[in-house]
Design a protein around this motif. Structure first.
Motif, mmCIF file in Angstrom:
data_model
loop_
_atom_site.group_PDB
_atom_site.id
_atom_site.type_symbol
_atom_site.label_atom_id
_atom_site.label_comp_id
_atom_site.label_asym_id
_atom_site.label_seq_id
_atom_site.Cartn_x
_atom_site.Cartn_y
_atom_site.Cartn_z
ATOM 1 N N ARG A 158 83.485 3.344 28.634
ATOM 2 C CA ARG A 158 83.561 4.802 28.814
ATOM 3 C C ARG A 158 82.238 5.452 28.411
ATOM 4 N N ASN A 159 81.706 5.023 27.289
ATOM 5 C CA ASN A 159 80.412 5.543 26.836
ATOM 6 C C ASN A 159 79.309 5.239 27.852
ATOM 7 N N ALA A 160 79.299 4.015 28.364
ATOM 8 C CA ALA A 160 78.273 3.636 29.346
ATOM 9 C C ALA A 160 78.399 4.501 30.601
ATOM 10 N N ILE A 161 79.624 4.728 31.058
ATOM 11 C CA ILE A 161 79.816 5.542 32.265
ATOM 12 C C ILE A 161 79.274 6.960 32.046
ATOM 13 N N CYS A 162 79.542 7.523 30.872
ATOM 14 C CA CYS A 162 79.028 8.876 30.589
ATOM 15 C C CYS A 162 77.501 8.892 30.615
ATOM 16 N N ALA A 163 76.887 7.880 30.017
ATOM 17 C CA ALA A 163 75.421 7.821 30.015
ATOM 18 C C ALA A 163 74.901 7.691 31.451
ATOM 19 N N ILE A 164 75.545 6.851 32.251
ATOM 20 C CA ILE A 164 75.121 6.647 33.640
ATOM 21 C C ILE A 164 75.248 7.950 34.432
ATOM 22 N N ILE A 165 76.340 8.672 34.194
ATOM 23 C CA ILE A 165 76.559 9.944 34.899
ATOM 24 C C ILE A 165 75.402 10.905 34.610
ATOM 25 N N HIS A 166 75.088 11.070 33.334
ATOM 26 C CA HIS A 166 73.997 11.990 33.002
ATOM 27 C C HIS A 166 72.672 11.505 33.602
ATOM 28 N N GLU A 167 72.393 10.215 33.481
ATOM 29 C CA GLU A 167 71.134 9.696 34.028
ATOM 30 C C GLU A 167 71.068 9.896 35.535
ATOM 31 N N PHE A 168 72.193 9.651 36.214
ATOM 32 C CA PHE A 168 72.228 9.800 37.670
ATOM 33 C C PHE A 168 71.781 11.209 38.072
ATOM 34 N N PHE A 169 72.354 12.198 37.418
ATOM 35 C CA PHE A 169 72.024 13.577 37.805
ATOM 36 C C PHE A 169 70.653 14.005 37.283
ATOM 37 N N GLN A 170 70.344 13.614 36.071
ATOM 38 C CA GLN A 170 69.054 14.021 35.511
ATOM 39 C C GLN A 170 67.901 13.475 36.355
ATOM 40 N N LYS A 171 68.043 12.219 36.786
ATOM 41 C CA LYS A 171 66.987 11.606 37.614
ATOM 42 C C LYS A 171 66.784 12.352 38.915
ATOM 43 N N ARG A 172 67.849 12.975 39.414
ATOM 44 C CA ARG A 172 67.763 13.686 40.685
ATOM 45 C C ARG A 172 67.496 15.167 40.506
ATOM 46 N N GLY A 173 67.168 15.566 39.308
ATOM 47 C CA GLY A 173 66.795 16.958 39.074
ATOM 48 C C GLY A 173 67.954 17.929 38.959
ATOM 49 N N PHE A 174 69.166 17.425 38.750
ATOM 50 C CA PHE A 174 70.310 18.327 38.557
ATOM 51 C C PHE A 174 70.249 18.909 37.145
ATOM 52 N N LEU A 175 70.628 20.161 37.034
ATOM 53 C CA LEU A 175 70.639 20.839 35.739
ATOM 54 C C LEU A 175 72.041 20.758 35.133
ATOM 55 N N TYR A 176 72.123 20.352 33.881
ATOM 56 C CA TYR A 176 73.420 20.254 33.194
ATOM 57 C C TYR A 176 73.786 21.638 32.672
ATOM 58 N N VAL A 177 74.898 22.169 33.156
ATOM 59 C CA VAL A 177 75.335 23.519 32.785
ATOM 60 C C VAL A 177 76.645 23.424 32.010
ATOM 61 N N HIS A 178 76.726 24.153 30.908
ATOM 62 C CA HIS A 178 77.969 24.159 30.120
ATOM 63 C C HIS A 178 78.837 25.325 30.542
ATOM 64 N N THR A 179 79.912 25.016 31.212
ATOM 65 C CA THR A 179 80.833 26.059 31.651
ATOM 66 C C THR A 179 81.888 26.270 30.561
ATOM 67 N N PRO A 180 82.509 27.446 30.546
ATOM 68 C CA PRO A 180 83.405 27.752 29.419
ATOM 69 C C PRO A 180 84.711 26.965 29.456
ATOM 70 N N ILE A 181 85.255 26.743 28.287
ATOM 71 C CA ILE A 181 86.566 26.091 28.151
ATOM 72 C C ILE A 181 87.673 27.139 28.264
ATOM 73 N N ILE A 182 87.426 28.300 27.661
ATOM 74 C CA ILE A 182 88.395 29.398 27.749
ATOM 75 C C ILE A 182 87.972 30.294 28.900
ATOM 76 N N THR A 183 88.873 30.547 29.822
ATOM 77 C CA THR A 183 88.494 31.362 30.968
ATOM 78 C C THR A 183 89.640 32.280 31.391
ATOM 79 N N ALA A 184 89.276 33.282 32.168
ATOM 80 C CA ALA A 184 90.289 34.192 32.700
ATOM 81 C C ALA A 184 90.565 33.888 34.163
ATOM 82 N N SER A 185 89.926 32.865 34.701
ATOM 83 C CA SER A 185 90.152 32.565 36.118
ATOM 84 C C SER A 185 90.931 31.266 36.269
ATOM 85 N N ASP A 186 91.617 31.159 37.371
ATOM 86 C CA ASP A 186 92.414 29.967 37.660
ATOM 87 C C ASP A 186 91.901 29.376 38.955
ATOM 88 N N CYS A 187 91.138 28.288 38.801
ATOM 89 C CA CYS A 187 90.417 27.739 39.943
ATOM 90 C C CYS A 187 91.314 27.079 40.973
#
Ligand code: ATP
Ligand code: MN
Length: 457
Positions: A140-169
């Motif tokens: 599980r830890n390795a998969i998380c690291a791979i996920i971040h590396e995959f996106f970081q290498k491609r220039g994706f920006l990591y954005v922290h979205t809120p946990i508490i929200t007023a919208s229902d997606c």
């Protein structure tokens, strides 16, 4: 303490002096003219345990070493010597051994024999000390690291979205409310935030705001769904990674999903060979072969309409008959990926009536640019879509689904000001861990599973 991790100790040169610390897996005491004790010590850094050899030359041999049993915690200093036994190159000749904690052999719940996963769920605080759960945690830890590396290498920006929200997606129904109102009070205006709030079911709507400013982005965090489904693939709290790609359509989205999954699977095989060999031997004999098959073959892509056609021609009894306009059931998804195509399948272009408002309406007026990625055993692992970028169409879709567009003014602003095509998807982290490890039940791939009726350890 200068501590060498056991994963490093096992590959260090004979003659090296070092200190290791961990928990006793087994302790075998041999009496006789030359008493000797073999301790298998594990520290979580890898599956293998380091064999520690102790003799009465240790001052505390009688008082401490002879009383060691599974679960005790110790620190050992000594010299690596060539191992006499099979299965390991080196073992540690103990020059000193200190015990931190004992573990009463009669009560310590983790015994040498295999425990059922059901039992281990009742001791979630101790199950990481077993081989299986140690391996799951490392993968599980390795998969998380791979996920971040995959996106970081491609220039994706990591954005922290809120946990508490007023919208229902995802549309009404599956929300955990967040409130500080005392029982009996329910006026949202009096509540903590002055409005009704819930735990997020997806970070997508919020991450779109950054996509419409920063380009390619992703969010990766916990999500919460109060769906009362007691299945081996659903949790009330699970982790989701959600990329959102700018100036992109559904086929870009599917390409990204395919490359993403393939990268995760091949990287895990490279990074966690010992743990993967364990899963292959003890959990699912096919698991590594299935991963390789997925890595080496293109995913099948077909539309929902084509999928319904395949299913109706399958000539078998379904619990729920496949029918255009109804959602695919797990039995349908598994048939497509496990039996019919024997590969991962990306189903696209679902009826608009069964998909959320934000998915882009196609020219046919009755389907949306949605996709689900289905894999053997797990079924749906990814859900995604191209987003509706046209203000008027989006507003109409909201109204058609009984939503009030005014509640989503901020979301509509993204279409009002500089709108552009974009797309994204959500990968359930636990479903990915399930697929990679072969673990049957999603409750066994997250440290503390939250499911209906269960939020205690
Ligand atoms: P399902 O049909 O399996 O219930 P969904 O269609 O509700 O899933 P999405 O809203 O598309 O799922 O969410 C994206 C991904 O999040 C899914 O493909 C899946 O991997 C994961 N996911 C969704 N719900 C859960 C859940 N309750 N527990 C664990 N993972 C989930
Ligand atoms: Mn879905």
């Amino acid at each position: 303490m200068q501590r060498t991790r056991i994963i490093d100790a096992l590959t260090a040169a004979v003659g090296t002096e070092l200190t290791v610390a961990g928990w006793v897996r087994t302790a075998r005491h041999h009496a006789g003219t030359n008493p000797i004790t073999f301790v298998m010590l594990n520290d979580g850094s890898c599956m293998a345990a380091l064999q520690v050899v102790a003799t009465p030359e240790l001052a505390n041999y009688e008082d401490i070493v002879l009383k060691l049993s599974p679960g005790c915690s110790v620190v050992v200093t000594g010299r690596l010597v060539e191992s006499q036994g099979k299965g390991q190159k080196v073992e540690l000749a103990a020059a000193s051994l200190r015990q931190f904690g004992s573990a009463d052999a009669e009560h310590y719940p983790i015994q040498a024999q295999r425990h059922s996963f059901e039992f281990l769920r009742t001791i979630a605080h101790l199950r990481p000390r077993t081989n299986t759960f140690g391996a799951v945690a490392r993968v599980r830890n390795a998969i998380c690291a791979i996920i971040h590396e995959f996106f970081q290498k491609r220039g994706f920006l990591y954005v922290h979205t809120p946990i508490i929200t007023a919208s229902d997606c995802e549309g009404a129904g599956e929300l955990f409310r967040v409130t500080t109102l005392p029982p009996g009070k329910s006026d949202p205006a009096e509540d903590f935030f002055g409005t009704a709030t819930n735990l997020t079911v997806s970070g997508q709507l919020e991450v779109e705001t950054y996509c419409c400013a920063m380009g390619d982005v992703y969010t990766f965090g916990p999500t919460f769904r109060a769906e009362n489904s007691n299945t081996p693939r659903h949790l009330a709290e699970f982790w989701m990674v959600e990329p959102e790609i700018a100036f992109a359509d559904l086929s870009d989205d599917a390409d990204l999903a395919e490359e993403f999954l393939r990268t995760i699977f091949s990287e895990v095989l490279t990074r966690c060979p010992e743990d993967m060999a364990f899963f292959e031997k003890w959990i699912d004999k096919e698991v590594v072969a299935t991963l390789r098959h997925v890595i080496d073959n293109d995913f099948v892509r077909l539309t929902y309409t084509e999928a319904i056609d395949v299913l109706t021609k399958a000539g078998r009894e379904w619990a729920y008959a496949p029918e255009w306009g109804k959602d695919l059931q797990t039995e349908h998804e598994r048939y497509l990926t496990e039996e019919n195509f024997k590969k991962p399948v990306i189903v696209t272009d679902y009826p608009s009536s069964i998909k959320p408002f934000y998915m882009r309406l196609s020219d046919d007026g009755r389907t949306v640019a949605a996709m689900d990625v289905l894999v053997p055993r797990v079924g749906e692992i990814i859900g995604g879509s191209q987003r509706e970028e046209r203000l008027d169409v989006l507003g109409a879709r909201m109204k058609a689904q009984g939503m009030n567009p005014e509640d989503y003014g901020w979301y509509l602003d993204l279409r009002r000001y500089g709108t552009m095509p974009h797309a994204g998807f959500g990968l359930g982290l636990e479903r990915a861990v399930q697929f990679v490890t072969g673990m049957q039940n999603i409750r066994d791939v997250i440290p503390f599973p939250r499911t209906p009726g269960n939020a205690k350890f």
